[in-house]
Write a protein that holds these residues in place. Structure first.
Motif, short mmCIF file in Angstrom:
data_model
loop_
_atom_site.label_atom_id
_atom_site.label_comp_id
_atom_site.label_asym_id
_atom_site.label_seq_id
_atom_site.Cartn_x
_atom_site.Cartn_y
_atom_site.Cartn_z
N SER A 193 0.86 -1.19 0.00
CA SER A 193 0.00 0.00 0.00
C SER A 193 0.89 1.24 0.00
O SER A 193 2.10 1.14 0.29
CB SER A 193 -0.90 0.03 1.25
OG SER A 193 -0.12 0.25 2.41
N GLY A 194 0.29 2.36 -0.29
CA GLY A 194 1.03 3.63 -0.20
C GLY A 194 1.42 3.90 1.24
O GLY A 194 2.53 4.37 1.51
N MET A 195 0.53 3.59 2.18
CA MET A 195 0.85 3.81 3.60
C MET A 195 2.03 2.96 4.03
O MET A 195 2.84 3.38 4.87
CB MET A 195 -0.37 3.54 4.50
CG MET A 195 -1.31 4.72 4.66
SD MET A 195 -0.55 6.32 5.04
CE MET A 195 0.12 6.07 6.67
N ILE B 151 5.10 4.67 2.95
CA ILE B 151 5.38 5.84 3.80
C ILE B 151 5.94 5.40 5.16
O ILE B 151 6.99 5.88 5.61
CB ILE B 151 4.09 6.68 3.98
CG1 ILE B 151 3.69 7.30 2.64
CG2 ILE B 151 4.24 7.73 5.07
CD1 ILE B 151 2.27 7.83 2.58
N TYR C 110 -1.64 13.90 3.12
CA TYR C 110 -2.71 12.91 3.19
C TYR C 110 -3.01 12.60 4.67
O TYR C 110 -2.09 12.44 5.49
CB TYR C 110 -2.28 11.66 2.42
CG TYR C 110 -3.12 10.45 2.71
CD1 TYR C 110 -4.49 10.46 2.46
CD2 TYR C 110 -2.56 9.30 3.26
CE1 TYR C 110 -5.28 9.36 2.75
CE2 TYR C 110 -3.33 8.20 3.54
CZ TYR C 110 -4.70 8.24 3.30
OH TYR C 110 -5.46 7.15 3.59
N ASN D 184 -2.43 16.68 -0.90
CA ASN D 184 -3.77 16.16 -0.70
C ASN D 184 -4.33 16.80 0.57
O ASN D 184 -3.74 16.63 1.63
CB ASN D 184 -3.67 14.62 -0.52
CG ASN D 184 -5.01 13.96 -0.39
OD1 ASN D 184 -6.05 14.61 -0.40
ND2 ASN D 184 -5.00 12.65 -0.27
N ASP E 251 6.20 12.57 -1.48
CA ASP E 251 5.10 11.72 -1.94
C ASP E 251 4.58 12.32 -3.25
O ASP E 251 4.07 13.44 -3.27
CB ASP E 251 4.01 11.70 -0.85
CG ASP E 251 2.81 10.82 -1.22
OD1 ASP E 251 2.57 10.61 -2.43
OD2 ASP E 251 2.09 10.40 -0.29
N THR F 193 2.23 11.00 -5.30
CA THR F 193 1.02 10.28 -5.70
C THR F 193 0.10 11.08 -6.62
O THR F 193 -0.49 10.52 -7.54
CB THR F 193 0.24 9.87 -4.42
OG1 THR F 193 1.07 9.02 -3.65
CG2 THR F 193 -1.06 9.19 -4.73
N SER G 95 1.55 6.15 -3.79
CA SER G 95 0.45 5.21 -3.63
C SER G 95 0.10 4.80 -5.05
O SER G 95 -0.44 5.60 -5.83
CB SER G 95 -0.75 5.89 -2.95
OG SER G 95 -1.88 5.07 -3.13
N THR H 34 -2.09 2.84 -5.82
CA THR H 34 -3.54 2.67 -5.78
C THR H 34 -4.27 3.68 -6.68
O THR H 34 -5.37 3.42 -7.15
CB THR H 34 -4.01 2.91 -4.32
OG1 THR H 34 -3.13 2.24 -3.42
CG2 THR H 34 -5.43 2.48 -4.10
N LYS H 35 -3.63 4.83 -6.91
CA LYS H 35 -4.30 5.97 -7.53
C LYS H 35 -4.06 6.00 -9.04
O LYS H 35 -4.41 5.07 -9.73
CB LYS H 35 -3.85 7.25 -6.82
CG LYS H 35 -3.86 7.13 -5.29
CD LYS H 35 -5.25 7.04 -4.74
CE LYS H 35 -5.40 6.55 -3.32
NZ LYS H 35 -4.40 6.81 -2.33
N ALA I 77 -1.77 -0.44 -3.45
CA ALA I 77 -0.34 -0.76 -3.61
C ALA I 77 0.49 0.51 -3.46
O ALA I 77 -0.03 1.63 -3.56
CB ALA I 77 -0.09 -1.36 -4.99
N1 PLP Z 1 -0.31 9.40 -0.27
C1 PLP Z 1 -1.33 10.12 -0.77
C2 PLP Z 1 -1.06 11.48 -1.34
C3 PLP Z 1 -2.62 9.61 -0.74
O1 PLP Z 1 -3.63 10.34 -1.26
C4 PLP Z 1 -2.85 8.32 -0.17
C5 PLP Z 1 -4.20 7.74 -0.12
O2 PLP Z 1 -5.18 8.38 -0.40
C6 PLP Z 1 -1.76 7.62 0.33
C7 PLP Z 1 -0.51 8.17 0.26
C8 PLP Z 1 -1.94 6.26 0.94
O3 PLP Z 1 -2.00 5.30 -0.05
P1 PLP Z 1 -2.71 3.87 0.10
O4 PLP Z 1 -4.17 4.15 0.28
O5 PLP Z 1 -2.34 3.18 -1.15
O6 PLP Z 1 -2.13 3.24 1.32
#
Ligand code: PLP
Length: 405
Positions: free
Chosen positions: A86-88, A91, A112, A159, A184, A186, A205, A207-208, A218
């Motif tokens: 995941s993005g988290m 991070i 975020y 974000n 970041d 993303t 992330s 995921t986006k 992811a």
């Molecule tokens: N970084 C940003 C800028 C995000 O918007 C998000 C999720 O919305 C994340 C990181 C976290 O990513 P993930 O949901 O894939 O864990």
């Protein structure tokens, strides 16, 4: 006359050549959690240091994740990369690799909500202190650095308020203090190349926008070989020991989607630019980095790889939470998109950040940042007829604002 070659992250990805096991045009998917060794002594060696082409266990590395990681490193122009579940995970693994108890970091106050919550609520339990600052003022970043600071953390375009970080200026500060700059990226894959501007570590992330099909979660960390090696060190690495491994089936599908990212980003950007300009003409309170009214428009113009536009994210302010809620419900009824968090999908997605993705930020801090209840964060889709989308959105906004909150 010779012109310097322009950096083209999409072409860099495309220039990679991966063959499948039988000459397939896509690399084969390695569907194994563990790997055999002919010699027991080789296994011992791999525990001590990475050996090219030699795999131990999929949580450590697997060939499919490596293909995607290599493509992302090409995109971000870093020596190496690693993908995460995941993005988290990207991070938290990065932050926990760089910081120990007693360390500090300086972070944009506008990140975020999950990142903010981690730094505010979890990291202090491990003795890590964060100074949150207005990232648009690099002088405040410099001022917040102490002898215990290990890194500066920001988002290229934040974000949800779409503030643009001056990565070059932040990198200068980081280098002066011998600390890392973590960015970041993303919201702006391909559009901004943070490593070219001086960032040490670039996070995504996936995921986006990068995956773009809202079917998986992811992440990725793009950095030097040295840092990626630290992350996957069998004895000390957070990416190895926290265990956020990405599944290879998913990794293979994200790689296939990555190959059309340049086309999608251009379409997201041109749709968002069109809507932002039209909203502005109509007197709707809109924030978009492609508008000259955006406070960091000129900065992003200097930082960006121009052909990809200013991105697919825009924010409108309809004044009150009630209006925001009604408008989102109405837009969903009219099939203009989905009332859903996340971004980068082919359909437009909208949410009210104050009560969703940024709800972790305390109300008084949200107010100080200008993150008001009437804001709607919109991830503009790949709409084939954006003129019609605008007319429909305009009708929705007018009819919702007609009724007092
Ligand atoms: N970084 C940003 C800028 C995000 O918007 C998000 C999720 O919305 C994340 C990181 C976290 O990513 P993930 O949901 O894939 O864990």
């Amino acid at each position: 006359m010779l012109y310097p070659m322009k950096f083209n992250p999409a072409q860099n990805i495309q220039n990679l050549q991966f063959f499948g096991e039988f000459g397939g045009v896509n690399p084969s998917i390695e569907d194994s959690s563990t790997y055999t060794f002919h010699k027991a002594s080789k296994m011992e060696e791999v525990f001590e240091k990475e050996i090219e082409g030699c795999y131990l266990y999929s949580r450590h590395w697997n060939p499919t994740n490596r293909y995607l990681s290599q493509a992302l490193a090409k995109m971000e122009n870093t020596e190496s990369a690693i993908v995460t579940a995941s993005g988290m995970a990207a991070i938290t693994c990065t932050l926990m690799q760089l910081c120990s108890a007693g360390d500090e970091l300086v972070c944009s106050r506008m990140v975020y909500g999950g990142t903010y919550a981690f730094l505010k609520n979890v990291a202090p339990r491990f003795g890590i202190k964060t100074h949150f600052v207005d990232i648009t003022k690099p002088e405040l970043v410099a001022k917040a650095i102490t002898p215990s600071t290990k890194l500066i953390y920001c988002e290229s375009v934040s974000n949800p308020l779409l503030e643009v970080s001056d990565i070059k200026a932040l990198s200068k500060i980081a280098k002066k203090h011998n600390i890392k700059l973590v960015v970041d990226n993303t919201f702006t894959p391909l559009i901004v190349s943070p490593a070219n501007l001086g960032a040490d570590i670039v996070i995504h992330s996936l995921t986006k926008f990068i995956n773009g099909t809202s079917d998986t979660v992811a992440g990725a960390i793009c950095a030097s070989n040295e840092f990626i090696q630290q992350l996957i060190d069998v004895h000390q690495g957070t990416a190895m020991l926290f265990g956020p491994v990405m599944d290879s089936m998913r990794s293979a599908s994200v790689l296939k989607n990555l190959h059309s990212l340049h086309l999608r980003i251009k379409q997201h950007s041109s749709n968002a630019q069109y809507l932002a300009e039209k909203f502005l003409e109509e007197g709707i309170d809109v924030r978009y980095p492609g508008l000259s009214s955006h406070p960091q428009h000129k900065l992003l113009l200097q930082e960006m790889n121009a052909e990809f536009g200013f991105g697919g994210m825009l924010v409108i302010n309809v004044g009150t939470k009630k209006h925001a809620y009604r408008l989102m419900e109405r837009m969903q009824q009219d099939n203009l998109g989905y009332l859903a968090v996340s971004l980068g999908f082919y359909k437009t997605l909208f949410s009210s950040p104050g009560s969703s993705t940024s709800s972790e930020i305390p109300e008084e801090e949200r107010e100080a940042m200008g993150l008001s209840d009437g804001l709607i964060r919109i991830s503009i889709g790949l709409d084939a007829n954006i003129h019609e989308t605008f007319q429909k959105m305009k009708n929705c906004i007018e009819s919702v604002l007609e009724v007092p909150a």
